[in-house]
Design a protein around this motif. Structure first.
Motif, PDB file in Angstrom:
ATOM      1  N   ALA A  78       0.843  -1.195   0.000  1.00 19.13           N
ATOM      2  CA  ALA A  78       0.000   0.000   0.000  1.00 19.13           C
ATOM      3  C   ALA A  78       0.879   1.246   0.000  1.00 19.13           C
ATOM      4  N   PRO A  79       0.520   2.280  -0.763  1.00 21.92           N
ATOM      5  CA  PRO A  79       1.334   3.500  -0.786  1.00 21.92           C
ATOM      6  C   PRO A  79       1.212   4.296   0.504  1.00 21.92           C
ATOM      7  N   GLY A  80       2.220   5.101   0.790  1.00 18.10           N
ATOM      8  CA  GLY A  80       2.171   6.010   1.919  1.00 18.10           C
ATOM      9  C   GLY A  80       1.920   7.425   1.442  1.00 18.10           C
ATOM     10  N   TYR A  81       1.804   8.345   2.389  1.00 22.58           N
ATOM     11  CA  TYR A  81       1.553   9.727   2.009  1.00 22.58           C
ATOM     12  C   TYR A  81       2.006  10.677   3.100  1.00 22.58           C
ATOM     13  N   VAL A  82       2.250  11.933   2.678  1.00 25.00           N
ATOM     14  CA  VAL A  82       2.481  13.051   3.584  1.00 25.00           C
ATOM     15  C   VAL A  82       1.415  14.098   3.277  1.00 25.00           C
ATOM     16  N   ASP A  83       0.709  14.560   4.295  1.00 22.85           N
ATOM     17  CA  ASP A  83      -0.324  15.591   4.147  1.00 22.85           C
ATOM     18  C   ASP A  83       0.177  16.917   4.703  1.00 22.85           C
ATOM     19  N   LEU A  84       0.051  17.963   3.924  1.00 19.84           N
ATOM     20  CA  LEU A  84       0.333  19.331   4.368  1.00 19.84           C
ATOM     21  C   LEU A  84      -0.991  20.072   4.343  1.00 19.84           C
ATOM     22  N   TYR A  85      -1.397  20.640   5.487  1.00 17.04           N
ATOM     23  CA  TYR A  85      -2.775  21.115   5.532  1.00 17.04           C
ATOM     24  C   TYR A  85      -2.940  22.430   6.287  1.00 17.04           C
ATOM     25  N   TYR A  86      -4.048  23.079   5.953  1.00 19.31           N
ATOM     26  CA  TYR A  86      -4.517  24.285   6.626  1.00 19.31           C
ATOM     27  C   TYR A  86      -5.738  23.899   7.451  1.00 19.31           C
ATOM     28  N   ILE A  87      -5.892  24.519   8.633  1.00 23.08           N
ATOM     29  CA  ILE A  87      -7.036  24.271   9.502  1.00 23.08           C
ATOM     30  C   ILE A  87      -7.902  25.530   9.504  1.00 23.08           C
ATOM     31  N   PRO A  88      -8.925  25.596   8.646  1.00 18.20           N
ATOM     32  CA  PRO A  88      -9.745  26.817   8.586  1.00 18.20           C
ATOM     33  C   PRO A  88     -10.611  27.021   9.825  1.00 18.20           C
ATOM     34  N   ASN A  89     -10.920  25.930  10.519  1.00 16.94           N
ATOM     35  CA  ASN A  89     -11.726  26.059  11.733  1.00 16.94           C
ATOM     36  C   ASN A  89     -11.264  25.045  12.773  1.00 16.94           C
ATOM     37  N   SER A  90     -10.830  25.554  13.910  1.00 16.32           N
ATOM     38  CA  SER A  90     -10.460  24.726  15.048  1.00 16.32           C
ATOM     39  C   SER A  90     -11.139  25.312  16.278  1.00 16.32           C
ATOM     40  N   PHE A 107      -2.308  25.294  11.059  1.00 15.19           N
ATOM     41  CA  PHE A 107      -1.749  24.487   9.973  1.00 15.19           C
ATOM     42  C   PHE A 107      -1.063  23.269  10.581  1.00 15.19           C
ATOM     43  N   GLY A 108      -0.681  22.330   9.730  1.00 12.39           N
ATOM     44  CA  GLY A 108      -0.012  21.147  10.240  1.00 12.39           C
ATOM     45  C   GLY A 108       0.457  20.230   9.133  1.00 12.39           C
ATOM     46  N   ALA A 109       1.017  19.094   9.535  1.00 13.87           N
ATOM     47  CA  ALA A 109       1.491  18.063   8.620  1.00 13.87           C
ATOM     48  C   ALA A 109       1.325  16.713   9.290  1.00 13.87           C
ATOM     49  N   LYS A 110       1.004  15.695   8.488  1.00 11.04           N
ATOM     50  CA  LYS A 110       0.904  14.339   9.007  1.00 11.04           C
ATOM     51  C   LYS A 110       1.361  13.344   7.958  1.00 11.04           C
ATOM     52  N   VAL A 111       1.739  12.166   8.439  1.00  9.77           N
ATOM     53  CA  VAL A 111       2.298  11.158   7.544  1.00  9.77           C
ATOM     54  C   VAL A 111       1.784   9.791   7.938  1.00  9.77           C
ATOM     55  N   MET A 112       1.587   8.948   6.943  1.00 11.95           N
ATOM     56  CA  MET A 112       1.394   7.514   7.157  1.00 11.95           C
ATOM     57  C   MET A 112       2.355   6.797   6.225  1.00 11.95           C
ATOM     58  N   ALA A 113       3.305   6.051   6.798  1.00  7.87           N
ATOM     59  CA  ALA A 113       4.372   5.440   6.017  1.00  7.87           C
ATOM     60  C   ALA A 113       4.372   3.933   6.227  1.00  7.87           C
ATOM     61  N   PRO A 114       4.213   3.143   5.149  1.00  3.56           N
ATOM     62  CA  PRO A 114       4.272   1.688   5.296  1.00  3.56           C
ATOM     63  C   PRO A 114       5.697   1.225   5.577  1.00  3.56           C
ATOM     64  N   VAL A 115       5.839   0.267   6.476  1.00  6.83           N
ATOM     65  CA  VAL A 115       7.154  -0.287   6.796  1.00  6.83           C
ATOM     66  C   VAL A 115       7.212  -1.787   6.526  1.00  6.83           C
TER      67      VAL A 115
END
Length: 259
Positions: A78-90, A107-115
């Motif tokens: 399965a592929p992995g990904y890195v998300d770069l995001y804006y939080i318009p409402n928190s 704002f923030g960043a998150k990752v899911m990486a297969p190992v």
């Protein structure tokens, strides 16, 4: 063929093994809290010590390293990904004798990486500034889990969680763990729906525990890039039965790797 059919059942088996362990950790924590007889207020302002500052720097370095290393992790089915995001409402809501309700953006960043074929590493950093109170709310998370393959996927994720709430009056930094069940479904190639629900427990001067849920949609523009939007609600309760709601709407760009 037998191995393919056994994979979903193995995920359920692993979840069944982890859940009693989680319940045991919660029970031990509650017992220790009762023995300690802690009676502090909710989210009290406490000064940051030198040790806490160094600890925070170390955790941020680990989280940043996890994000930076994600594209170098050995690719799995399965592929992995890195998300770069804006939080318009928190938003942050506190249901207490003196209610608190404020919102902002960030704002923030998150990752899911297969190992491995099933194993994944996760990491997240986000920061939000609330409008009316100028409170900064930071979250740092990193963990690991198992996630089955195919168009309909299921898995279990365990993660370290730290919340930092800072204002001119002081700060508090409860940390602890979360254990989540996750479902993903691809109704068509390049289009993904996900839902996640779990238990979160963090503590500092007081203890906070409760449920967390999230839903989201992601769509690929091409093999390398995509877009996503998701919503996450964390509802915690302290030892005085005061409720704290942290809700985020996040929208951003997804960078795929391992495809």
């Amino acid at each position: 063929m037998v191995l393919e059919e056994a994979r979903p059942w193995a995920a359920f088996f692993l979840g069944g093994m982890l859940w009693p362990l989680l319940r045991g950790i919660v029970s031990v924590g509650n017992h220790c809290a009762r023995l300690g007889g802690r009676t502090v207020g909710a989210l009290q302002a406490v000064p940051i010590t030198t040790w806490e500052e160094q600890r925070m720097k170390a955790i941020k370095l680990v989280g940043a390293g996890l994000l930076a290393m994600a594209p170098m992790v050995g690719f799995a089915a399965a592929p992995g990904y890195v998300d770069l995001y804006y939080i318009p409402n928190s938003s942050v809501e506190v249901d207490a004798a003196i209610a608190f309700d404020d919102d902002g953006d960030g704002f923030g960043a998150k990752v899911m990486a297969p190992v491995s074929e099933w194993g994944v590493l996760t990491g997240e950093y986000q920061t939000v500034k609330l409008d009316d109170t100028d409170v900064d709310v930071e979250q740092i998370r990193f963990g690991l889990g198992v996630l089955t393959g195919g168009a309909a996927r299921m898995g279990v994720l365990a993660e370290y969680i730290r919340l930092d709430l800072e204002s001119s009056a002081g700060s508090e930094s409860p940390d602890g763990f979360g254990l989540h069940g996750r479902l993903e479904f691809d109704p068509s190639p390049g289009f993904t729906l996900h839902g996640q629900i779990g238990y979160v427990r963090v503590e500092d001067q007081d203890e906070y525990e409760g449920l967390e849920m999230g839903v989201g949609i992601a769509a690929n523009i091409n093999e390398a890039l995509g877009m996503f939007i998701d919503y996450r609600l964390t509802r915690l309760e302290d030892t005085a039965d005061v409720e704290y709601d942290f809700a985020d709407v996040r929208v951003g760009v997804r960078v795929n790797f391992g495809v």
